[in-house]
Every structure is written in structure tokens, then in C-alpha cells.
Design an enzyme around this catalytic site. Sequence first.
Site, PDB file in Angstrom:
ATOM      1  N   GLU A 174       0.817  -1.225   0.000  1.00  0.00           N
ATOM      2  CA  GLU A 174       0.000   0.000   0.000  1.00  0.00           C
ATOM      3  C   GLU A 174       0.846   1.268   0.000  1.00  0.00           C
ATOM      4  O   GLU A 174       0.698   2.121   0.871  1.00  0.00           O
ATOM      5  CB  GLU A 174      -0.944  -0.016   1.205  1.00  0.00           C
ATOM      6  CG  GLU A 174      -1.895  -1.208   1.185  1.00  0.00           C
ATOM      7  CD  GLU A 174      -2.752  -1.332   2.444  1.00  0.00           C
ATOM      8  OE1 GLU A 174      -2.842  -0.363   3.207  1.00  0.00           O
ATOM      9  OE2 GLU A 174      -3.323  -2.412   2.651  1.00  0.00           O
TER      10      GLU A 174
ATOM     11  N   HIS B 255     -10.185  -6.206  -1.607  1.00  0.00           N
ATOM     12  CA  HIS B 255     -11.195  -5.960  -0.566  1.00  0.00           C
ATOM     13  C   HIS B 255     -12.368  -5.252  -1.249  1.00  0.00           C
ATOM     14  O   HIS B 255     -12.293  -4.062  -1.557  1.00  0.00           O
ATOM     15  CB  HIS B 255     -10.624  -5.056   0.536  1.00  0.00           C
ATOM     16  CG  HIS B 255      -9.576  -5.708   1.368  1.00  0.00           C
ATOM     17  ND1 HIS B 255      -9.847  -6.764   2.209  1.00  0.00           N
ATOM     18  CD2 HIS B 255      -8.252  -5.466   1.494  1.00  0.00           C
ATOM     19  CE1 HIS B 255      -8.737  -7.140   2.825  1.00  0.00           C
ATOM     20  NE2 HIS B 255      -7.748  -6.366   2.405  1.00  0.00           N
TER      21      HIS B 255
ATOM     22  N   GLU C 158      -5.968 -10.787  -0.449  1.00  0.00           N
ATOM     23  CA  GLU C 158      -6.743 -10.486   0.770  1.00  0.00           C
ATOM     24  C   GLU C 158      -8.231 -10.422   0.438  1.00  0.00           C
ATOM     25  O   GLU C 158      -8.945  -9.512   0.873  1.00  0.00           O
ATOM     26  CB  GLU C 158      -6.281  -9.143   1.377  1.00  0.00           C
ATOM     27  CG  GLU C 158      -4.798  -9.090   1.684  1.00  0.00           C
ATOM     28  CD  GLU C 158      -4.356  -7.805   2.374  1.00  0.00           C
ATOM     29  OE1 GLU C 158      -5.207  -7.030   2.844  1.00  0.00           O
ATOM     30  OE2 GLU C 158      -3.132  -7.578   2.441  1.00  0.00           O
TER      31      GLU C 158
HETATM   32  O1  G3I Z   1      -3.080  -5.700  19.397  1.00  0.00           O
HETATM   33  C1  G3I Z   1      -4.102  -4.842  19.921  1.00  0.00           C
HETATM   34  C2  G3I Z   1      -4.570  -5.358  21.215  1.00  0.00           C
HETATM   35  O2  G3I Z   1      -3.500  -5.300  22.121  1.00  0.00           O
HETATM   36  C3  G3I Z   1      -5.754  -4.522  21.680  1.00  0.00           C
HETATM   37  O3  G3I Z   1      -6.262  -5.079  22.839  1.00  0.00           O
HETATM   38  C4  G3I Z   1      -6.844  -4.482  20.612  1.00  0.00           C
HETATM   39  C5  G3I Z   1      -8.004  -3.588  21.022  1.00  0.00           C
HETATM   40  O4  G3I Z   1      -8.578  -2.951  19.905  1.00  0.00           O
HETATM   41  O5  G3I Z   1      -6.301  -3.984  19.455  1.00  0.00           O
HETATM   42  C6  G3I Z   1      -5.258  -4.814  18.955  1.00  0.00           C
HETATM   43  O6  G3I Z   1      -4.766  -4.330  17.778  1.00  0.00           O
HETATM   44  C7  G3I Z   1      -5.590  -4.493  16.629  1.00  0.00           C
HETATM   45  C8  G3I Z   1      -4.868  -5.367  15.628  1.00  0.00           C
HETATM   46  O7  G3I Z   1      -5.607  -5.422  14.419  1.00  0.00           O
HETATM   47  C9  G3I Z   1      -4.657  -6.780  16.145  1.00  0.00           C
HETATM   48  O8  G3I Z   1      -5.886  -7.378  16.402  1.00  0.00           O
HETATM   49  C10 G3I Z   1      -5.846  -3.120  16.048  1.00  0.00           C
HETATM   50  O9  G3I Z   1      -6.657  -2.363  16.930  1.00  0.00           O
HETATM   51  C11 G3I Z   1      -6.529  -3.236  14.714  1.00  0.00           C
HETATM   52  O10 G3I Z   1      -6.571  -1.959  14.102  1.00  0.00           O
HETATM   53  C12 G3I Z   1      -5.732  -4.165  13.815  1.00  0.00           C
HETATM   54  O11 G3I Z   1      -6.413  -4.273  12.593  1.00  0.00           O
HETATM   55  C13 G3I Z   1      -5.719  -4.927  11.554  1.00  0.00           C
HETATM   56  C14 G3I Z   1      -5.474  -3.935  10.431  1.00  0.00           C
HETATM   57  O12 G3I Z   1      -4.860  -4.611   9.333  1.00  0.00           O
HETATM   58  C15 G3I Z   1      -4.579  -2.786  10.862  1.00  0.00           C
HETATM   59  O13 G3I Z   1      -4.345  -1.923   9.808  1.00  0.00           O
HETATM   60  C16 G3I Z   1      -6.595  -6.051  11.051  1.00  0.00           C
HETATM   61  O14 G3I Z   1      -6.715  -7.050  12.069  1.00  0.00           O
HETATM   62  C17 G3I Z   1      -5.981  -6.675   9.803  1.00  0.00           C
HETATM   63  O15 G3I Z   1      -6.899  -7.575   9.224  1.00  0.00           O
HETATM   64  C18 G3I Z   1      -5.696  -5.578   8.778  1.00  0.00           C
HETATM   65  O16 G3I Z   1      -5.092  -6.182   7.661  1.00  0.00           O
HETATM   66  C19 G3I Z   1      -4.802  -5.293   6.576  1.00  0.00           C
HETATM   67  C20 G3I Z   1      -3.589  -5.867   5.860  1.00  0.00           C
HETATM   68  O17 G3I Z   1      -2.530  -6.060   6.760  1.00  0.00           O
HETATM   69  C21 G3I Z   1      -3.160  -4.969   4.701  1.00  0.00           C
HETATM   70  N1  G3I Z   1      -4.254  -4.711   3.799  1.00  0.00           N
HETATM   71  C22 G3I Z   1      -5.484  -4.227   4.422  1.00  0.00           C
HETATM   72  C23 G3I Z   1      -5.920  -5.187   5.523  1.00  0.00           C
HETATM   73  C24 G3I Z   1      -7.249  -4.773   6.094  1.00  0.00           C
HETATM   74  O18 G3I Z   1      -7.149  -3.527   6.729  1.00  0.00           O
END
Ligand code: G3I
Length: 430
Positions: free
Chosen positions: A203, A291, A322
Site C-alpha cells: 500500500e 477488498h 486479501e
Molecule cells: O493488538 C491490539 C490489542 O493489544 C488490543 O487489545 C486491541 C483492542 O482494539 O487492538 C489490537 O490491535 C488491533 C490489531 O488489528 C490486532 O488485532 C488493532 O486495533 C486493529 O486496528 C488491527 O487491525 C488490523 C489492520 O490490518 C490494521 O491496519 C486487522 O486485524 C488486519 O486484518 C488488517 O489487515 C490489513 C492488511 O494487513 C493490509 N491490507 C489491508 C488489511 C485490512 O485492513
Amino acid sequence: MSRTSTPGASRTTRTTTSTRTTTHPRRRGRALAATLAGLALTAVTATVTVTAGPAGPASAAPVHEDRTPQGRTLGDLAARHDLAIGTAVDPAALTDPRYRSIASTEFTSVTAENAMKWEVTEPVRGTYDWSAAERFMAFAERNDQKVRGHVLVWNNQLPAWLTEGVASGAIDRAELRGILKKHVQDTVRHFKGRVWQWDVVNEAVTDSYDAVDGRIGYKGFWAEQLGPGYVADAFRWAREADPKALLFYNDYNIDAFGDGGPLDKTAFVYRMVKRLRENGVPIDGVGSQAHLSTRYGNYSAFQIADTLERFAGLGVATALTEVDVRNLLPAEATSDALNPLLQAQAFDYSALLTGCLTSRHCISYTVWGFDDNHSWTNTWDFGSGPGREALAAIYDTGYQPKPAYRALQADLAYSAPPLVQRRIPQRPTP
Ligand code: G3I
């Protein structure tokens, strides 16, 4: 925003073939069965006993193995096309036996949803924590699944010590470049020989809706700090660290070409990859995240195939990396309201798979989580409120297959030569 564009993650956040040659006995058996079944897809049923391994099905109860197309797994059905079918995996969810069972049996490739991201692997500068990534790798290796490494260089999910160090001026540009090189090479070396495809840069460019001065360009932390040259650097550093892994550029909203003008993101990425190849940068693949959301209408299989073929013309492999398709949730989730959405969703999943199948350089099709319970879309705000666009996966919250899953099975089962042929393996660019 164009009719077909998909609001991506960044809009709401801002801020060889397998390198392994061993074959798992269970997979070997399934591959043989798939070969024997071949094109005829003869309906054969048998009762077999599956011995549960650490990552296998929850119990060792006899399993009635249905050899009809609808009784076979996606991975099995894709084997005769030599196409890997993958899913993103959350290692924490593997404690649920139903999640673990589907993740280990349906898919021949896996991607760590978050476990290999920089904020997870180096939360404290100089101190690596590979534990979550290694739990994920152990699962993949027990199930003989190919691994897509995700992700080496991205603007999101960076460790706080890094972003805060740069913001405060404690880390200057020269030091930052060295830090990035070390991160890329330490990570690639750590997993050397175990990762099939790496998302090296993720990205890196704007969308039409956040383009600056009316044109797509480079965006985010790395381009701002180091300039766009970091993209080529990252691929060269990764290649030095592992000569055999396939190195990918990965992005969303590159499913189809637009008008080729300054706001055509796919055309921008195409020109970027062309330049990288012409300059001898070791980029082996382009990952189209895909997506999608049913609210935008989206693409035909012909558009997907055309896009993938045009990228393949640059000498790179492609992968859908994805895949998921969101639905804007109706006010009342009645079957009258949901059924048309689920059908539209199945169409999108199917168009993406058919497009991939017809392009022989499209080597894997990965869904970004397989069930509606664990999908990232449940918490994301796509502009209508968190979780308003959801139900994006191929299994429902009770792990039952949705119409999209059946569409994928049918596509894999009924696709055949001359229009669909086996994949052409990609060799890593030296
Ligand atoms: O790790 C913390 C945890 O400690 C906390 O308790 C919790 C509470 O909200 O948050 C946790 O972090 C989250 C993390 O995922 C792990 O679960 C973040 O808030 C959350 O924002 C994060 O989201 C991820 C996102 O990327 C971040 O940009 C999604 O799971 C993941 O599916 C998503 O994946 C991305 C790809 O890497 C790249 N392409 C887009 C795709 C979708 O956004």
C-alpha cells in the site's frame, strides 16, 4: 470515488513454487485423490478415519469423505489447477477447534493476519518477539501449507519506538534507512526458506480519493521520510536476505484498470512495477488485495483476467491476496434483505477466482479470514460506522458455508482447459 473503487484500510486509519519440497502425508493423499478424480470429478464416497494431529480436526471420529465437487475442500479442488487457496490466520483463534479444523483442511496457503507485522515482531527496539509468528508458522508447517509472508514495509502497524523516534527527531533519515534495511533483512533471514511469497512493500500509493494535486502518487510514512526510492531498496534488501522467496508488491484498488489517466491507481502501479523491472529490481509478483463491497457493483471476471494478464506481461506473477466482499448491512437482517446481498457477494468472489484461474500466472487466491466472526471488517469504519459493512467472509458466524463458498467450489470444479490451465510457476528474479 469511482463506481468501482473500494474504500480501503488506509482511508479510515490515517493517520518458485514452494521453497519446501517435502509433502505432508495427509496432503500427499489428497493430492493423489485429486489427480485420480481429475476432470471427470467422479462421485465417489468412502468412509475414512482421520487421525487428529495437533493442528488437525478436533476429534479422531470417522469422517465420511464426500468426493463429489461440493464435498471437496477448496484446496483439493484447486490442486489440479496448481492454484494455492489461502486464508489469513489469527493465531489466537486457533484455540477454537472449529476455526482450526477449517483453517487446516480447506486451505493450502496461509498468511499471518497481524503476527508478522513490525509492531508485533519488534515491540522494543532491538528485541525481537517472534512468538506469535512462530505459532503461526508451526501451524502452517504442520499442515504443509505454503506461507505468504505479510508484511515487510508498510505505513501501518509500525512500532511506537520507531514512529515516536522519528517524530521527536531522535531518529534521523540516515539512521531510519538503516533501521528499515535491518528490519527487512532480519525478518526475511529469520524465516528464510519457509516463506513462499513475501509482501515486501504494501500500500505505497494513494487512491483517487486521497490523491494530491489531482494525481496518484506515493503516500505515507516511508515515502515522506525516505522518498519513493525506498520501494526499490526494500526489494533489493529482501532479495539479498533470501534468494528463493517470491517478492511481491501488494495493494488494494488495483483490481481493474481505469482510463489510464492521473487518477488510475492500477495504471500507476503498473508503471511503477514496469520501471522497477526495467531497472533490474528483483520484484517477482503483484498482489491484488481485492477488498470489495457489494455496494459498489465491482468487476466482471473479464476485467479481473485482463488486469492480471497485463501485469503478467511485465514478467511478474500475480496473486489475489486479501479477498473479501463486504455487505452494507440492512436495517433488518431478514432473509429477504440478506439473500440478494449474499448472492451479489458470491458473484464477486467468483469473478475474482475466475479471473485468476484464466490467467496462468495468478498463483494464489487468499481470503482475508474465512468466517464472519473473525473478519477485520466487523470493527472497521468504512464511512457508515464501525461494523456497518460486514458479513464479508465465505463462512457465516457459525462456520457454515455461504453461497460464496459454494460458488468458489463450483468454479474450481467446473473450470477446465482450454480456457483454464495449470499455473506457470514463477522463478525468483536474481
Ligand atoms: O493488538 C491490539 C490489542 O493489544 C488490543 O487489545 C486491541 C483492542 O482494539 O487492538 C489490537 O490491535 C488491533 C490489531 O488489528 C490486532 O488485532 C488493532 O486495533 C486493529 O486496528 C488491527 O487491525 C488490523 C489492520 O490490518 C490494521 O491496519 C486487522 O486485524 C488486519 O486484518 C488488517 O489487515 C490489513 C492488511 O494487513 C493490509 N491490507 C489491508 C488489511 C485490512 O485492513
